[in-house]
Scaffold this motif. Structure first.
Motif, PDB file in Angstrom:
ATOM      1  N   ILE A   1      18.457   6.503 -19.111  1.00  0.00           N
ATOM      2  CA  ILE A   1      17.709   6.465 -20.369  1.00  0.00           C
ATOM      3  C   ILE A   1      16.860   5.199 -20.432  1.00  0.00           C
ATOM      4  N   GLN A   2      15.586   5.396 -20.821  1.00  0.00           N
ATOM      5  CA  GLN A   2      14.617   4.300 -20.886  1.00  0.00           C
ATOM      6  C   GLN A   2      14.581   3.660 -22.268  1.00  0.00           C
ATOM      7  N   PRO A   3      14.158   2.379 -22.343  1.00  0.00           N
ATOM      8  CA  PRO A   3      14.123   1.684 -23.623  1.00  0.00           C
ATOM      9  C   PRO A   3      13.221   2.359 -24.655  1.00  0.00           C
ATOM     10  N   GLN A   4      12.019   2.747 -24.248  1.00  0.00           N
ATOM     11  CA  GLN A   4      11.093   3.363 -25.190  1.00  0.00           C
ATOM     12  C   GLN A   4      11.523   4.772 -25.488  1.00  0.00           C
ATOM     13  N   THR A   5      11.169   5.282 -26.624  1.00  0.00           N
ATOM     14  CA  THR A   5      11.135   6.727 -26.823  1.00  0.00           C
ATOM     15  C   THR A   5      10.494   6.992 -28.169  1.00  0.00           C
ATOM     16  N   SER A   6      10.660   8.179 -28.720  1.00  0.00           N
ATOM     17  CA  SER A   6       9.921   8.502 -29.940  1.00  0.00           C
ATOM     18  C   SER A   6      10.199   7.508 -31.048  1.00  0.00           C
ATOM     19  N   SER A   7       9.164   7.251 -31.838  1.00  0.00           N
ATOM     20  CA  SER A   7       9.309   6.311 -32.960  1.00  0.00           C
ATOM     21  C   SER A   7      10.288   6.843 -33.996  1.00  0.00           C
ATOM     22  N   GLU A   8      10.648   8.113 -33.884  1.00  0.00           N
ATOM     23  CA  GLU A   8      11.574   8.658 -34.869  1.00  0.00           C
ATOM     24  C   GLU A   8      12.995   8.164 -34.643  1.00  0.00           C
ATOM     25  N   LEU A   9      13.356   7.909 -33.382  1.00  0.00           N
ATOM     26  CA  LEU A   9      14.772   7.694 -33.098  1.00  0.00           C
ATOM     27  C   LEU A   9      15.407   6.507 -33.809  1.00  0.00           C
ATOM     28  N   PRO A  10      14.699   5.362 -33.954  1.00  0.00           N
ATOM     29  CA  PRO A  10      15.344   4.262 -34.646  1.00  0.00           C
ATOM     30  C   PRO A  10      15.756   4.591 -36.076  1.00  0.00           C
ATOM     31  N   GLN A  11      15.140   5.628 -36.661  1.00  0.00           N
ATOM     32  CA  GLN A  11      15.487   5.975 -38.041  1.00  0.00           C
ATOM     33  C   GLN A  11      16.818   6.718 -38.128  1.00  0.00           C
ATOM     34  N   ILE A  12      17.302   7.196 -36.990  1.00  0.00           N
ATOM     35  CA  ILE A  12      18.563   7.941 -37.013  1.00  0.00           C
ATOM     36  C   ILE A  12      19.708   6.950 -37.050  1.00  0.00           C
ATOM     37  N   GLN A  13      20.668   7.224 -37.907  1.00  0.00           N
ATOM     38  CA  GLN A  13      21.810   6.328 -38.040  1.00  0.00           C
ATOM     39  C   GLN A  13      22.680   6.423 -36.787  1.00  0.00           C
ATOM     40  N   PRO A  14      22.822   5.345 -35.994  1.00  0.00           N
ATOM     41  CA  PRO A  14      23.663   5.463 -34.797  1.00  0.00           C
ATOM     42  C   PRO A  14      25.142   5.600 -35.160  1.00  0.00           C
ATOM     43  N   GLN A  15      25.849   6.362 -34.375  1.00  0.00           N
ATOM     44  CA  GLN A  15      27.300   6.448 -34.561  1.00  0.00           C
ATOM     45  C   GLN A  15      27.944   5.245 -33.900  1.00  0.00           C
TER      46      GLN A  15
ATOM     47  N   ASN B   1      16.188  10.215 -12.467  1.00  0.00           N
ATOM     48  CA  ASN B   1      14.918  10.034 -13.176  1.00  0.00           C
ATOM     49  C   ASN B   1      15.123   9.155 -14.405  1.00  0.00           C
ATOM     50  N   ALA B   2      13.977   8.769 -14.971  1.00  0.00           N
ATOM     51  CA  ALA B   2      13.985   8.038 -16.239  1.00  0.00           C
ATOM     52  C   ALA B   2      13.655   9.056 -17.323  1.00  0.00           C
ATOM     53  N   ALA B   3      14.339   8.981 -18.452  1.00  0.00           N
ATOM     54  CA  ALA B   3      14.104   9.973 -19.505  1.00  0.00           C
ATOM     55  C   ALA B   3      14.208   9.328 -20.876  1.00  0.00           C
ATOM     56  N   GLY B   4      13.769  10.071 -21.869  1.00  0.00           N
ATOM     57  CA  GLY B   4      13.877   9.603 -23.248  1.00  0.00           C
ATOM     58  C   GLY B   4      15.098  10.214 -23.908  1.00  0.00           C
ATOM     59  N   SER B   5      15.772   9.419 -24.729  1.00  0.00           N
ATOM     60  CA  SER B   5      16.954   9.912 -25.434  1.00  0.00           C
ATOM     61  C   SER B   5      16.548  10.748 -26.644  1.00  0.00           C
ATOM     62  N   LEU B   6      17.288  11.831 -26.860  1.00  0.00           N
ATOM     63  CA  LEU B   6      17.093  12.631 -28.070  1.00  0.00           C
ATOM     64  C   LEU B   6      18.278  12.477 -29.004  1.00  0.00           C
ATOM     65  N   ARG B   7      19.220  11.603 -28.626  1.00  0.00           N
ATOM     66  CA  ARG B   7      20.439  11.434 -29.427  1.00  0.00           C
ATOM     67  C   ARG B   7      20.640   9.952 -29.715  1.00  0.00           C
ATOM     68  N   PRO B   8      20.977   9.611 -30.919  1.00  0.00           N
ATOM     69  CA  PRO B   8      21.112   8.192 -31.255  1.00  0.00           C
ATOM     70  C   PRO B   8      22.207   7.487 -30.462  1.00  0.00           C
ATOM     71  N   GLU B   9      23.199   8.250 -30.021  1.00  0.00           N
ATOM     72  CA  GLU B   9      24.317   7.620 -29.314  1.00  0.00           C
ATOM     73  C   GLU B   9      24.030   7.422 -27.826  1.00  0.00           C
ATOM     74  N   LEU B  10      22.865   7.894 -27.366  1.00  0.00           N
ATOM     75  CA  LEU B  10      22.486   7.736 -25.954  1.00  0.00           C
ATOM     76  C   LEU B  10      21.417   6.650 -25.894  1.00  0.00           C
ATOM     77  N   SER B  11      21.804   5.472 -25.419  1.00  0.00           N
ATOM     78  CA  SER B  11      20.929   4.293 -25.542  1.00  0.00           C
ATOM     79  C   SER B  11      20.357   3.889 -24.198  1.00  0.00           C
ATOM     80  N   PRO B  12      19.326   3.019 -24.204  1.00  0.00           N
ATOM     81  CA  PRO B  12      18.748   2.537 -22.951  1.00  0.00           C
ATOM     82  C   PRO B  12      19.808   1.987 -22.010  1.00  0.00           C
ATOM     83  N   GLY B  13      19.701   2.375 -20.740  1.00  0.00           N
ATOM     84  CA  GLY B  13      20.662   1.910 -19.736  1.00  0.00           C
ATOM     85  C   GLY B  13      21.824   2.868 -19.543  1.00  0.00           C
ATOM     86  N   HIS B  14      22.032   3.789 -20.506  1.00  0.00           N
ATOM     87  CA  HIS B  14      23.123   4.752 -20.342  1.00  0.00           C
ATOM     88  C   HIS B  14      22.738   5.809 -19.298  1.00  0.00           C
ATOM     89  N   LEU B  15      23.769   6.441 -18.752  1.00  0.00           N
ATOM     90  CA  LEU B  15      23.556   7.431 -17.691  1.00  0.00           C
ATOM     91  C   LEU B  15      23.966   8.819 -18.180  1.00  0.00           C
TER      92      LEU B  15
END
Ligand SMILES: O=P(O)(O)O[C@H]1O[C@H](CO)[C@@H](O)[C@H]1O
Ligand SMILES: Nc1nc2[nH]cnc2c(=O)[nH]1
Length: 253
Positions: free
Chosen positions: A229-243, A113-127
């Protein structure tokens, strides 16, 4: 139309007459992943609308077709599209294709399935190879198992430890191409169709989820689920500092 024994038995009986060889492995393709069917040889495709009791696919990116053929040497079914509660289907209808596959003799089921990431380290295209889930609709009483139990599909109180087959999960992690950065994690199923608010994302992350989507699981042993993981997701995620990638554990605790 209902998802109980009669609907699935009739669908399976009808399908058995369509194919020379019944499938033993089934793959359910989520949004945008239907091209997997092109890997099949000796393929025959049937529209869901021609299969008795199958609901109609209404979601963009779901072709609504069952393709049966061979994947390598294995007789395999590819389901191009699944059904979701937000389309207006009852929980008992959503499971019709999976139960029908079980009656046809499928012993191994791979859900994608396609899903939204809830973690900054899980980016679009990751499995994400799902190792466990939180089924919010099921916890709230909208499980497809509500109602009289059909023992052909499992016991009244199915244990949910290792709901996703550990051997299949290990195999998926070992075989996934490196660029997909495959890792295992927890999927949370929600009702949709609205995506999650920033507050909902924070809540779902705190309860231990790595990715969010509109649910779906197999039947007992022999099932595994892969989430892209899909490109779009909550507008909050870009604010999280990626590791940085070197800080990422391969498999989360
Ligand atoms: O891959 P599928 O099952 O379509 O799942 C995801 O894609 C759709 C919307 O992005 C939703 O249905 C969501 O759950
Ligand atoms: N619920 C939900 N489903 C999705 N499918 C793809 N992305 C998402 C998302 O962010 N949330």
């Amino acid at each position: 139309m209902e998802g109980g024994g009669i609907a699935c038995s009739e669908a399976a009986r009808w399908l058995r007459a369509q194919f020379r060889e019944p499938p033993r492995v089934a793959l359910v393709c989520g949004s945008g992943l239907g091209a997997l069917a092109e890997e099949l040889t000796e393929a025959k495709a049937i529209d869901y609308r021609d299969i008795p009791h199958f609901p109609r696919s209404t979601v963009q990116g779901h072709a609504g077709r069952l393709v049966v053929g061979r994947l390598g040497s294995a007789p395999c079914a590819v389901l191009q599209g699944r059904f979701h509660l937000y389309e207006g289907h009852a929980p008992s209808q959503v499971v019709i294709p999976i139960r029908t596959m079980a009656l046809l003799g499928v012993h191994t089921l791979v859900l994608t399935n396609a899903a939204g990431s809830l973690r900054p380290e899980l980016s679009p295209g990751h499995l994400l190879v799902i190792r466990d889930h939180i089924d919010l609709a099921g916890l709230a009483g909208r499980s497809p198992l509500v109602g009289p139990n059909d023992d052909r599909f499992g016991p009244r109180f199915p244990p949910m430890v290792d709901a996703y087959d550990p051997a299949l999960r290990r195999l998926a992690l070992a075989l996934a191409p490196k660029e997909l950065r495959a890792r295992s994690g927890v999927y949370v199923g929600v009702g949709g169709p609205s995506y999650e608010t920033p507050a909902e994302c924070r809540y779902l992350r705190r309860v231990g989820a790595h990715a969010v989507g509109e649910r779906g699981r197999g039947l007992g042993r022999g099932s595994s689920k892969l989430t892209q993981i899909q490109p779009q997701t909550s507008s909050e995620l870009p604010q999280i500092q990626p590791q940085t990638s070197s800080e990422l554990p391969q498999i989360w605790p």
